[in-house]
Design an enzyme around this catalytic site. Structure first.
Site, PDB file in Angstrom:
ATOM      1  N   LYS A 278     -26.575  16.897-130.914  1.00 10.68           N
ATOM      2  CA  LYS A 278     -25.959  16.784-129.529  1.00 10.68           C
ATOM      3  C   LYS A 278     -25.738  18.208-129.077  1.00 10.68           C
ATOM      4  O   LYS A 278     -26.131  19.089-129.461  1.00 10.68           O
ATOM      5  CB  LYS A 278     -24.776  15.990-129.754  1.00 10.68           C
ATOM      6  CG  LYS A 278     -24.794  14.768-130.803  1.00 10.68           C
ATOM      7  CD  LYS A 278     -25.532  13.618-130.246  1.00 10.68           C
ATOM      8  CE  LYS A 278     -25.993  12.646-131.081  1.00 10.68           C
ATOM      9  NZ  LYS A 278     -25.113  11.757-131.118  1.00 10.68           N
TER      10      LYS A 278
HETATM   11  C1  LIG Z   1     -24.578  10.472-131.961  1.00 11.50           C
HETATM   12  C2  LIG Z   1     -24.259   9.125-131.403  1.00 11.50           C
HETATM   13  C3  LIG Z   1     -22.970   8.238-131.498  1.00 11.50           C
HETATM   14  C4  LIG Z   1     -22.227   8.599-132.891  1.00 11.50           C
HETATM   15  O1  LIG Z   1     -21.804   9.957-133.089  1.00 11.50           O
HETATM   16  P1  LIG Z   1     -21.507  10.580-134.381  1.00 11.50           P
HETATM   17  O2  LIG Z   1     -20.767  11.750-134.218  1.00 11.50           O
HETATM   18  O3  LIG Z   1     -22.816  10.550-135.336  1.00 11.50           O
HETATM   19  O4  LIG Z   1     -20.574   9.571-135.331  1.00 11.50           O
HETATM   20  C5  LIG Z   1     -22.618   7.141-130.905  1.00 11.50           C
HETATM   21  N1  LIG Z   1     -23.411   6.743-129.868  1.00 11.50           N
HETATM   22  C6  LIG Z   1     -24.557   7.725-129.486  1.00 11.50           C
HETATM   23  C7  LIG Z   1     -25.351   7.125-128.292  1.00 11.50           C
HETATM   24  C8  LIG Z   1     -24.720   8.663-130.103  1.00 11.50           C
HETATM   25  O5  LIG Z   1     -26.267   9.094-130.119  1.00 11.50           O
END
Ligand SMILES: *Cc1c(COP(=O)(O)O)cnc(C)c1O
Length: 382
Positions: free
Chosen positions: A188
């Site tokens: 991210k």
């Molecule tokens: C990465 C992601 C999540 C979940 O995040 P985590 O930190 O991996 O639990 C939720 N929604 C979307 C759209 C994502 O890309």
């Protein structure tokens, strides 16, 4: 193999984590509050509450709205599983709103139509989770307008969109929502290893989120006459805390957020220029919106080139390009099919899924590696 996404860790990040490791508090210490303040400042908002993951943050946001059995939650089928699972964790029923095929985001017209049907059937959802696909904000003004007066709470899933903006204001400022959720998974915008956050302007929601993050416990000594050790549990919460090592990393990463997004924007612009004459389409980004460029998604015009998506995907992989597909529509997962969903339920999401490929994009992607991606793709499509 060039990965599709990758974290960027600097010596400063490492030093920040090591410093925290040597400090007296490695969880529930001062770095949590510092990181929360930094996120709130970036998002131009009153409160930021961090959690152990983006998934935990989504679950907390649903719990804070007291979502439960008998309630409905609607989200996008074109997302990671967590956007929908958070509703199921609460015992709510989950449904989806189809997407706009040009952006991959929730389609306001589909929302409009589905809301009209639900009004007629007296089955309006309690919560709506638009997902900012690939880092570009959904049409939040329109979505908020459609939800207005219907007692629907809005949680933005901005897991892809830290660093993005809409109408010149940062995603996460909750101008059109009750809460916004972020993820700090390594692919991210910034990372904590694992981590997540919720932003909100509501003090009530913020204190609920903090309580639910810690077992539903209230440590306010004024609450009890028994003594300073007193704590009390009024609701069922979880241990969804982030620790100070994660927060120290996140805080250090925040210093480079602007640079990270600028570099992602540069990479995206270069793909668009150098692949402009290829038989493929890019995603739309409206003029009032600045994407965080989490994913770079291409949609090859398969009918023109007489190749399948699988052919292109495998040929790229063979050339060392770590491509990905985002996402298999959530409603097509076996678990969701067992809840009653079927093929054709959300045709725009399904046909989007059939075509898309995500190309490598991350701040440390070198121009040489990007050259290789572009060259390989051009060869394959020729
Ligand atoms: C990465 C992601 C999540 C979940 O995040 P985590 O930190 O991996 O639990 C939720 N929604 C979307 C759209 C994502 O890309």
């Amino acid at each position: 193999m060039i990965p599709y996404g990758q974290h960027s860790i600097s010596e400063e990040d490492i030093a920040a984590v090591v410093e925290t490791l040597r400090s007296p508090r490695i969880t529930q210490g001062p770095k949590i509050a510092d990181f929360e303040a930094r996120l709130a400042e970036h998002c131009q908002i009153e409160h930021a509450v961090v959690a152990s993951s983006g998934t935990a943050a989504l679950h907390l946001a649903c719990l804070a709205l007291e979502l439960g059995p008998g309630d409905g939650l609607w989200t996008s089928p074109m997302s990671f599983l967590a956007s929908a699972n958070c509703g199921l964790y609460c015992g709510a029923s989950v449904d989806f709103v189809d997407i706009d095929p040009e952006s991959g985001n929730m389609n306001p017209q589909a929302l409009h139509d589905k809301l009209n049907l639900s009004v007629a059937e007296n089955a309006l959802p309690k919560a709506l989770i638009p997902v900012h696909f690939a880092g570009t904000s959904c049409d939040m003004p329109r979505i908020a307008e459609l939800a207005r007066g219907k007692n629907i709470k809005i949680i933005e899933d901005a897991s892809h969109a830290l660093g993005a903006s809409l109408e010149g204001a940062p995603v996460g400022n909750c101008r059109y929502s009750d809460m916004t959720v972020f993820s700090f998974h390594p692919v991210k915008s910034i990372t904590c290893g694992e981590g997540g956050a919720i932003t909100t302007n509501s003090s009530d929601l913020a204190s609920k989120l903090r309580r639910l993050r810690e077992h539903g416990m209230n440590r306010n000594p004024a609450a009890g006459s028994e003594g300073p050790w007193y704590y009390e549990m009024q609701s069922l919460g979880f241990n969804y805390r982030m620790n100070d090592l994660q927060a120290a990393l996140g805080l250090s990463q925040m210093q480079r957020l602007t640079n990270f997004i600028a570099r992602r924007r540069e990479i995206a612009a270069r793909y668009r220029t150098e692949l402009a004459d290829c038989p493929l389409d890019f995603l739309a980004c409206p003029a009032n919106s600045e994407s965080a460029h989490h994913l770079f998604v291409i949609r090859p015009r398969l009918d023109e080139i007489r190749m399948t998506r699988r052919d292109i995907f495998l040929a790229l992989q063979e050339r060392g390009i770590g491509v990905q597909v985002h996402y298999i529509p959530i409603h097509l997962q076996p678990y969701y099919r067992r809840l009653g969903f079927a093929r054709e339920d959300f045709p725009a999401a399904e046909s989007f899924y059939e075509k898309v490929i995500s190309l490598p994009i991350y701040p440390s992607l070198s121009s040489g590696d990007q050259d290789q991606v572009i060259k390989s793709l051009r060869e394959i499509l020729d």
